[in-house]
Design a protein around this motif. Structure first.
Motif, PDB file in Angstrom:
ATOM      1  N   PHE A  28      90.014  23.165  -2.759  1.00 27.71           N
ATOM      2  CA  PHE A  28      90.533  23.367  -1.410  1.00 27.71           C
ATOM      3  C   PHE A  28      91.451  22.227  -0.974  1.00 27.71           C
ATOM      4  CE2 PHE A  28      86.817  26.290  -0.945  1.00 27.71           C
ATOM      5  CZ  PHE A  28      87.575  27.438  -0.806  1.00 27.71           C
ATOM      6  N   THR A  29      91.168  21.021  -1.416  1.00 28.02           N
ATOM      7  CA  THR A  29      92.057  19.900  -1.117  1.00 28.02           C
ATOM      8  C   THR A  29      93.418  20.120  -1.768  1.00 28.02           C
ATOM      9  OG1 THR A  29      90.200  18.358  -0.940  1.00 28.02           O
ATOM     10  CG2 THR A  29      92.372  17.412  -1.333  1.00 28.02           C
ATOM     11  N   ALA A  30      93.412  20.503  -3.024  1.00 25.39           N
ATOM     12  CA  ALA A  30      94.676  20.740  -3.723  1.00 25.39           C
ATOM     13  C   ALA A  30      95.460  21.881  -3.068  1.00 25.39           C
ATOM     14  CB  ALA A  30      94.414  21.047  -5.193  1.00 25.39           C
ATOM     15  N   THR A  31      94.765  22.926  -2.680  1.00 20.09           N
ATOM     16  CA  THR A  31      95.418  24.052  -2.016  1.00 20.09           C
ATOM     17  C   THR A  31      96.032  23.620  -0.684  1.00 20.09           C
ATOM     18  OG1 THR A  31      93.849  25.572  -3.054  1.00 20.09           O
ATOM     19  CG2 THR A  31      95.067  26.393  -1.148  1.00 20.09           C
ATOM     20  N   TRP A  81      93.178   9.537  -2.536  1.00 21.42           N
ATOM     21  CA  TRP A  81      94.574   9.362  -2.873  1.00 21.42           C
ATOM     22  C   TRP A  81      95.415  10.627  -2.837  1.00 21.42           C
ATOM     23  CZ3 TRP A  81      94.621   4.818  -1.491  1.00 21.42           C
ATOM     24  CH2 TRP A  81      93.683   3.885  -1.904  1.00 21.42           C
ATOM     25  N   PRO A  82      94.949  11.789  -3.326  1.00 20.04           N
ATOM     26  CA  PRO A  82      95.808  12.985  -3.236  1.00 20.04           C
ATOM     27  C   PRO A  82      96.146  13.343  -1.787  1.00 20.04           C
ATOM     28  CG  PRO A  82      93.994  13.382  -4.759  1.00 20.04           C
ATOM     29  CD  PRO A  82      93.714  12.071  -4.084  1.00 20.04           C
ATOM     30  N   LEU A  83      95.164  13.184  -0.922  1.00 19.51           N
ATOM     31  CA  LEU A  83      95.389  13.477   0.494  1.00 19.51           C
ATOM     32  C   LEU A  83      96.359  12.471   1.108  1.00 19.51           C
ATOM     33  CD1 LEU A  83      94.358  15.501   2.618  1.00 19.51           C
ATOM     34  CD2 LEU A  83      92.627  13.820   3.234  1.00 19.51           C
ATOM     35  N   LEU A  84      96.265  11.228   0.696  1.00 20.83           N
ATOM     36  CA  LEU A  84      97.164  10.191   1.209  1.00 20.83           C
ATOM     37  C   LEU A  84      98.606  10.474   0.808  1.00 20.83           C
ATOM     38  CD1 LEU A  84      97.529   7.463   2.661  1.00 20.83           C
ATOM     39  CD2 LEU A  84      97.253   6.386   0.429  1.00 20.83           C
ATOM     40  N   VAL A  85      98.819  10.795  -0.449  1.00 18.64           N
ATOM     41  CA  VAL A  85     100.181  11.061  -0.925  1.00 18.64           C
ATOM     42  C   VAL A  85     100.798  12.231  -0.169  1.00 18.64           C
ATOM     43  CG1 VAL A  85     101.529  11.847  -2.920  1.00 18.64           C
ATOM     44  CG2 VAL A  85      99.804  10.057  -3.198  1.00 18.64           C
ATOM     45  N   ALA A  86     100.048  13.303  -0.017  1.00 15.85           N
ATOM     46  CA  ALA A  86     100.574  14.488   0.665  1.00 15.85           C
ATOM     47  C   ALA A  86     100.871  14.205   2.129  1.00 15.85           C
ATOM     48  CB  ALA A  86      99.570  15.634   0.549  1.00 15.85           C
ATOM     49  N   ASN A  87      99.970  13.509   2.810  1.00 14.77           N
ATOM     50  CA  ASN A  87     100.181  13.280   4.233  1.00 14.77           C
ATOM     51  C   ASN A  87     101.262  12.250   4.519  1.00 14.77           C
ATOM     52  OD1 ASN A  87      98.398  14.920   6.045  1.00 14.77           O
ATOM     53  ND2 ASN A  87      96.962  14.304   4.473  1.00 14.77           N
ATOM     54  N   VAL A  88     101.407  11.254   3.675  1.00 10.58           N
ATOM     55  CA  VAL A  88     102.521  10.316   3.854  1.00 10.58           C
ATOM     56  C   VAL A  88     103.846  11.046   3.626  1.00 10.58           C
ATOM     57  CG1 VAL A  88     103.651   8.284   2.868  1.00 10.58           C
ATOM     58  CG2 VAL A  88     101.214   8.231   3.384  1.00 10.58           C
TER      59      VAL A  88
END
Length: 122
Positions: A28-31, A81-88
């Motif tokens: 769900f995070t990746a989606t 980290w995946p969430l950080l990259v996407a939100n930045v």
């Protein structure tokens, strides 16, 4: 004679199998990361190319800038980290939209509100 290993060696040799909930959380995070990025960047690119504000709400983009900053701060503090990259990435795109929107006719209060929200998020 019994050999004892340091805890770091034991942790390094221990294999952990992800649970179903771990897999679902990552799925769900990746989606969400992909959907979020696919939502923001095409609109930012369209605005940069066409300089047309039709259909773009300054209030929505102000909220987006603040929320991307909040989620980035959360991801940074939790080492997600995946969430950080996407939100930045999305924060940069939303900031570009806010800057372009202000230059093309939006009131200057919208970036001011976004800046206030980002400051409170930090």
């Amino acid at each position: 004679m019994r050999i004892t290993y340091p805890p770091a060696v034991i942790r390094a040799l221990t294999v952990t199998v992800p649970t179903v909930s771990d897999v679902l959380i990552w799925f769900f995070t990746a989606t969400a990361v992909v959907a979020n990025t696919l939502f923001v960047w095409p609109q930012a690119i369209k605005l940069m190319r066409s300089h047309d504000l039709a259909g773009m709400s300054p209030g929505t983009w102000t909220i987006s800038v603040v929320l991307f900053a909040v989620w980035s701060a959360f991801a940074l503090r939790t080492h997600y980290w995946p969430l950080l990259v996407a939100n930045v990435s999305c924060f940069v795109a939303a900031s570009l939209v806010m800057t372009a929107g202000t230059r093309l006719g939006w009131s200057r209060r919208w970036p001011a509100l976004a800046l206030l929200g980002v400051a409170l998020a930090a």
